[in-house]
Design an enzyme around this catalytic site. Structure first.
Site, PDB file in Angstrom:
ATOM      1  N   TYR A 153       3.995   9.724  -4.462  1.00  0.00           N
ATOM      2  CA  TYR A 153       4.775   8.924  -3.509  1.00  0.00           C
ATOM      3  C   TYR A 153       6.246   9.302  -3.585  1.00  0.00           C
ATOM      4  O   TYR A 153       6.884   9.592  -2.565  1.00  0.00           O
ATOM      5  CB  TYR A 153       4.584   7.437  -3.818  1.00  0.00           C
ATOM      6  CG  TYR A 153       5.565   6.540  -3.100  1.00  0.00           C
ATOM      7  CD1 TYR A 153       5.525   6.416  -1.713  1.00  0.00           C
ATOM      8  CD2 TYR A 153       6.520   5.806  -3.797  1.00  0.00           C
ATOM      9  CE1 TYR A 153       6.422   5.590  -1.042  1.00  0.00           C
ATOM     10  CE2 TYR A 153       7.420   4.977  -3.143  1.00  0.00           C
ATOM     11  CZ  TYR A 153       7.365   4.874  -1.772  1.00  0.00           C
ATOM     12  OH  TYR A 153       8.256   4.061  -1.120  1.00  0.00           O
ATOM     13  N   ALA A 154       6.806   9.311  -4.783  1.00  0.00           N
ATOM     14  CA  ALA A 154       8.216   9.666  -4.954  1.00  0.00           C
ATOM     15  C   ALA A 154       8.471  11.100  -4.513  1.00  0.00           C
ATOM     16  O   ALA A 154       9.493  11.397  -3.884  1.00  0.00           O
ATOM     17  CB  ALA A 154       8.626   9.481  -6.413  1.00  0.00           C
TER      18      ALA A 154
END
Length: 337
Positions: A153-154
């Site tokens: 996600y990051a």
């Protein structure tokens, strides 16, 4: 009448932003995939509320569907695009990584292509405090390197920042990325800590507390967050003539009309203090299930919001106890508990 296209308009933040802009006289076009990552009925209710305003219209389609997004963009010809749609959630990225590639990479590319073709006045896109990853120097400020993401996600959000920078440089497309810090408030997402903790406390079921409670978060109330976005809409970055023209406090790129801005409360709150505040509002004690740190989590986040203040003169103002009080009141009303 200024026109804004908001992706993720049925989402938590998109709903609050759309409502704010409609109240200020903007015309808002919403685009949302209505995915079942969490209760779709909550998303549908948000859109129903927005549709009570005649200056709001919406299209339901997936962000990866370029034709649907392009069709809406060409019909509306917005002056501004605010891209909030994404596959969210740090922990879910461990279970379903492909959803993040499809929505956050392909979907964001589609948004940038529409912005490029339209030549919008300003493209604003959501990033996340998660891009700071393994960084240990706090508070986090936008000029720090963010080369150590801890989840996919990051990583996708960091990729979005880089993709946007290239488009800003190549097409002279004014672009602002904003990094959110643990947003909470009424109409929040059921997968977020405040929602889960409130539900568990009111139902008398255990709540999971990771890293045995030794965590800190910069909790940012959603009304403060969308006010920050609203003010940044009017602060489109320009391409500097040289790096010497960029103030020391600014993250403006020397090569493009592009900057990244933290939107956070600038207050590091201990997780157990957060839980105690929820207990106080609910009038009962939580059944706590202490657990080790989850893979991909970080022990603390803390925003340096100096840049937001320099650009807009604004700083988030809502204290955690006040924000929790508003959320619990909304939760009790919405779920009739």
């Amino acid at each position: 009448m200024r026109k804004v296209l908001i992706t993720g308009s049925a989402g938590f933040i998109g709903f609050h932003l759309a409502r704010l802009l409609l109240n200020e006289g903007f015309r808002v076009a919403g685009f949302d995939g209505m995915t079942d990552y969490y209760d779709v009925r909550l998303k549908e209710r948000r859109h129903q509320m927005l549709l009570q305003n005649p200056n709001f219209r919406c299209v339901t389609a997936m962000l990866e569907d370029f034709d649907a997004l392009h069709s809406l963009a060409m019909e509306e010809k917005p002056d501004i695009i605010v891209h909030l749609a994404a596959q969210a959630g740090v922990r879910y990225s461990l279970e379903n990584p492909r959803a993040y590639v499809d929505a956050n990479l392909v979907g964001t590319f589609n948004v940038m292509e529409c912005a490029r073709e339209l030549g919008v006045d300003h493209l604003l896109m959501a990033s996340t405090s998660s891009v700071y990853g393994a960084n240990e120097e706090m508070p986090f400020d936008e000029r720090q390197k963010c080369d150590t993401p801890l989840t996919l996600y990051a990583a996708t959000k960091k990729a979005n920042e880089a993709m946007a920078h290239s488009y800003a440089h190549l097409w002279n497309l004014p672009t602002t990325m904003f990094r959110f810090f643990t947003v909470y408030g009424p109409w929040g997402r059921p997968d977020m800590a405040l929602f889960k903790f409130t539900r568990g406390i009111l139902e008398g079921t255990p709540i999971d507390i990771y890293n045995n409670g030794e965590m800190f978060r910069d909790f940012t109330y959603v009304t403060d967050l969308v006010r920050g976005i609203r003010l940044l809409i009017d602060k489109a970055p320009g391409r500097p003539e040289s790096a010497d023209d960029i103030p020391e406090w600014d993250s403006l790129s020397p090569a493009a009309p592009w900057r990244v801005v933290n939107i956070g409360n600038s207050d590091k709150v201990r997780l157990m203090d957060f839980v105690e505040a929820i207990e106080a509002e609910c009038g009962r004690e939580a059944v706590k299930n202490f657990m080790p740190m989850q893979k991909g989590d970080v022990p603390a986040t803390w925003a340096d919001a100096t840049l937001l203040g320099e650009l807009t003169g604004y700083a988030p103002q809502t204290g955690v106890r006040d924000g929790i009080r508003e959320f619990v009141a909304w939760y009790r009303d919405y779920y009739a508990v």
